[in-house]
Scaffold this active site. Structure first.
Site, PDB file in Angstrom:
ATOM      1  N   ASP A   1       0.871  -1.200   0.007  1.00  0.00           N
ATOM      2  CA  ASP A   1      -0.121   0.193   0.037  1.00  0.00           C
ATOM      3  C   ASP A   1       0.794   1.211  -0.090  1.00  0.00           C
ATOM      4  O   ASP A   1       0.935   1.958   0.948  1.00  0.00           O
ATOM      5  CB  ASP A   1      -0.953  -0.127   1.424  1.00  0.00           C
TER       6      ASP A   1
ATOM      7  N   GLU B   1      -1.506   1.734  -8.338  1.00  0.00           N
ATOM      8  CA  GLU B   1      -2.151   2.825  -8.839  1.00  0.00           C
ATOM      9  C   GLU B   1      -3.747   2.645  -9.157  1.00  0.00           C
ATOM     10  O   GLU B   1      -4.097   1.507  -8.709  1.00  0.00           O
ATOM     11  CB  GLU B   1      -1.629   3.160 -10.304  1.00  0.00           C
TER      12      GLU B   1
HETATM   13  O1  9MR Z   1      -2.685  -0.481 -17.347  1.00  0.00           O
HETATM   14  C1  9MR Z   1      -1.550  -0.164 -18.079  1.00  0.00           C
HETATM   15  C2  9MR Z   1      -0.703  -1.585 -17.882  1.00  0.00           C
HETATM   16  O2  9MR Z   1      -1.656  -2.542 -18.592  1.00  0.00           O
HETATM   17  C3  9MR Z   1       0.616  -1.555 -18.718  1.00  0.00           C
HETATM   18  O3  9MR Z   1       1.365  -2.523 -18.479  1.00  0.00           O
HETATM   19  C4  9MR Z   1       1.237  -0.307 -18.049  1.00  0.00           C
HETATM   20  C5  9MR Z   1       3.019  -0.101 -18.644  1.00  0.00           C
HETATM   21  O4  9MR Z   1       2.610   0.427 -19.917  1.00  0.00           O
HETATM   22  O5  9MR Z   1       0.697   1.079 -18.059  1.00  0.00           O
HETATM   23  C6  9MR Z   1      -0.667   0.737 -17.403  1.00  0.00           C
HETATM   24  O6  9MR Z   1      -1.322   2.114 -17.753  1.00  0.00           O
HETATM   25  C7  9MR Z   1      -0.983   3.135 -16.996  1.00  0.00           C
HETATM   26  C8  9MR Z   1      -0.625   4.137 -18.272  1.00  0.00           C
HETATM   27  O7  9MR Z   1       0.454   3.762 -19.080  1.00  0.00           O
HETATM   28  C9  9MR Z   1      -0.507   5.817 -17.699  1.00  0.00           C
HETATM   29  N1  9MR Z   1      -1.423   5.908 -16.655  1.00  0.00           N
HETATM   30  C10 9MR Z   1      -1.475   4.976 -15.596  1.00  0.00           C
HETATM   31  C11 9MR Z   1      -1.962   3.779 -16.076  1.00  0.00           C
HETATM   32  C12 9MR Z   1      -2.067   2.740 -14.934  1.00  0.00           C
HETATM   33  O8  9MR Z   1      -0.867   2.286 -14.337  1.00  0.00           O
END
Ligand code: 9MR
Length: 595
Positions: A563, A572
């Protein structure tokens, strides 16, 4: 034979050290729902359990069923099934030996409030408008941010030294929702999140009527769920390139690691992939204090097909609610589809800093999804031809996620009156069968039997739960609904971490998400997360999680979580994760079994 029978009958009085934590959903259970706790123990024989009420009275007794060692959690486990207990009560606990579970309740509609709070996530994260105290309370109110977002394309050399031209225009892309902990606005992720909310409306059209949510549009005579979703649809429409524009882009080059060749393309009708800060902003950062330049990133076929899909869904839903808006959506969907057919292989391959990437080298599922939405809305034979030739109609539905959207198309075909309805339902039911069988092979009883916990693993479970829920709608087989409850149980505390991944709900809930405004975990001057926000969840993807404070370096796959507000790869929050949380919570609430 005799030996086995004897072992099964013996109920050990467990020695204290034998029994570890008793994990369960700290929110609780509807009276008629399945109720299970998972006991961490290396004992090989069944153990006695009891459920006691707040006054200490024993309400039910039974014995655990040993499961054995579980690869994903790295624990040895038993299950305690107390579904037979139906009488409502608060402050209940399950006891096994000297171990006591967190308190829980048995009460009707345990998910009603969570569904509303999970939907409130979206208003909290609106861009371009003030978040009002009268709707969210003082601590979560904030001034409007990015109110006049006129952005032009980022140009010059990216981190791989590819030299990108400017698109030569600026567009007004104000509004929509911030994606996640960052303030980027990404069409592909906006697409799946909006679809999920709109699909919730299509499944439960009267559930979130006018004045049911805390949104500024309350009292306008329209469903508040639609009001919220429309906010993002309007943004997606703004991301569409005006007719007649041309730009130099890499065509048919999915491999982002190779040097790119650019050629001139007619981009009218395509959607820009994203608009975001030029550089990553500091954490925390109230959005109105963001001083970075906002930049558009090039159009992509993926974003264009996302726009086509959601705009087509919009056209179908608003037809009887706001015909003018529905027409705008229909036209945008047509233009986007035509642009994607013309430019079918413009992959998102630029790599500038300041925002997430959302690149995708396989666009066959996006094309299927868009064709399915357009067909469900228009019944036009040219989309039917695309669908009938597609492998996605021939195989079990795949787990939905932002890069894998074929199942979204199947769901829309399954929910609308088209000749493909029965076939689409079969594909979803087949997937639900596979996932419920996976559930039976896991110690924590979740419909995912793998040991790879990807970025956003909690959302993958929720997206599976959404399809399993639909399988229940069409078959009424109790095991499907039970598997949906299992996913909520896991999220709300029945997991090896022993925490709820949803703020404000369940056992010892998540408090310090990676979010630039709900950043009390870093700076107490900022607010904590409001209730009803789901963490991305365990992620055992190697270097992304190395050195995360509060997490064991040798964490078992399902326990690679902390956390920690800086741990963006595992704590996130995001629109495409909270949308299926809202969907599943609302569905459970609406389909509650009789007590
Ligand atoms: O949800 C996304 C995940 O599937 C990918 O592995 C990752 C890395 O590319 O990115 C995640 O999306 C993020 C985005 O790139 C930027 N905003 C936050 C998103 C959630 O972590």
């Amino acid at each position: 034979m005799r030996l086995l029978a004897a072992a099964a009958l013996a109920i050990a009085a467990p020695a204290a050290a034998q029994v570890g934590a008793v994990r369960l959903n700290g929110v609780g259970f509807a009276p008629g729902a399945p109720k299970r706790a998972i006991v961490e123990t290396t004992a090989t024989r069944p153990l006695a359990w009891q459920v006691t009420g707040a006054d200490g009275r024993v309400l039910l007794r039974g014995r655990t069923v040993p499961y054995g060692r579980d690869a994903a959690s790295g624990r040895s486990l038993h299950r305690a099934d107390f579904s037979a207990l139906r009488r409502p009560g608060n402050g209940l606990v399950v006891k096994v030996g000297d171990s006591t579970s967190p308190r829980f309740a048995i009460a009707a509609h345990p998910y009603a409030a969570l569904a509303r709070d999970a939907l409130a996530y979206f208003y909290h994260n609106r861009a371009g408008t003030a978040i009002e105290a009268r709707l969210v309370g003082e601590r979560w109110a904030r001034p409007a941010a990015h109110t006049r977002e006129y952005a032009t394309c980022v140009s010059g050399k990216d981190t791989r030294s590819n030299d990108w031209p400017n698109c030569g225009y600026a567009m007004d892309v104000t509004g929509g929702w911030y994606d996640a902990g960052d303030h980027g606005k990404y069409v592909v992720n906006g697409g799946i999140a909006t679809w999920t909310l709109l699909n919730l409306y299509e499944r439960l059209p009267t559930r979130f009527g006018d004045n049911s949510l805390r949104v500024p549009e309350a009292n306008n005579g329209t469903s508040d769920l639609l009001d919220e979703a429309r906010n993002e649809v309007e943004f997606l429409l703004k991301m569409q390139v005006p007719e007649g524009r041309r730009m130099r882009l890499p065509v048919d080059q999915p491999d982002a690691s190779k040097p790119l060749r650019f050629s001139e393309v007619e981009i009218g009708g395509m959607a820009h992939h994203k608009v975001a800060d030029r550089n990553w902003t500091a954490l925390p950062m109230r959005p109105d204090r963001d001083r970075e330049e906002r930049v558009l990133h090039p159009p992509s076929t993926a974003a264009t097909l996302n726009l086509a899909a959601v705009a087509a869904q919009c056209a179908r839903i608003w037809r009887t609610i706001d015909a003018g808006f529905a027409r705008r959506c229909a036209e945008a969907a047509d233009r986007a589809w035509a642009a994607a057919e013309r430019n079918g292989a413009i992959y998102f391959v630029s790599d500038f800093t300041g925002s997430g990437n959302y690149g995708d080298s396989d666009l066959t599922d996006e094309r299927f999804w868009a064709a399915a939405e357009l067909y469900a809305t228009t019944r036009d034979a040219r989309y039917l031809a695309v669908l009938q030739g597609s492998s996605f109609l021939q195989q079990s539905a795949r787990e939905p996620g932002w890069p894998s959207v074929s199942a979204l198309g199947l769901v829309s075909l399954a929910l609308t009156d088209t000749p493909l309805r029965a076939e689409a339902r079969q594909r979803i039911i087949a997937a639900a069968d596979g996932w419920t069988r996976e559930r039976d092979r896991t110690g924590f009883a979740i419909p995912y039997a793998g040991t790879r916990f990807a970025w956003g693993s909690n959302s993958n479970l929720l997206n599976r739960a959404m399809l399993i829920a639909l399988a229940y709608d069409w078959t009424r087989e109790p095991r499907y609904r039970a598997a949906v409850v299992d996913v909520m149980d896991y999220l709300l505390g029945r997991n090896p971490v022993g925490r709820s991944y949803v703020s404000g709900y369940g056992t010892d809930p998540m408090r310090a998400p990676h979010h630039r405004f709900w950043a009390a975990g870093i700076d107490p001057a900022y607010p904590p997360p409001p209730p009803g926000v789901v963490s991305g969840g365990p992620n055992n993807g190697g270097s992304r999680t190395d050195g995360v404070e509060g997490m064991a370096a040798d964490c078992a796959p399902m326990a690679c979580w902390s956390d920690n507000a800086r741990a963006f790869a595992l704590n996130e929050v995001a629109i495409n994760w909270n949308a299926p949380l809202a969907w599943v919570a609302a569905w459970l609430d609406a389909t509650e079994p009789a007590a």
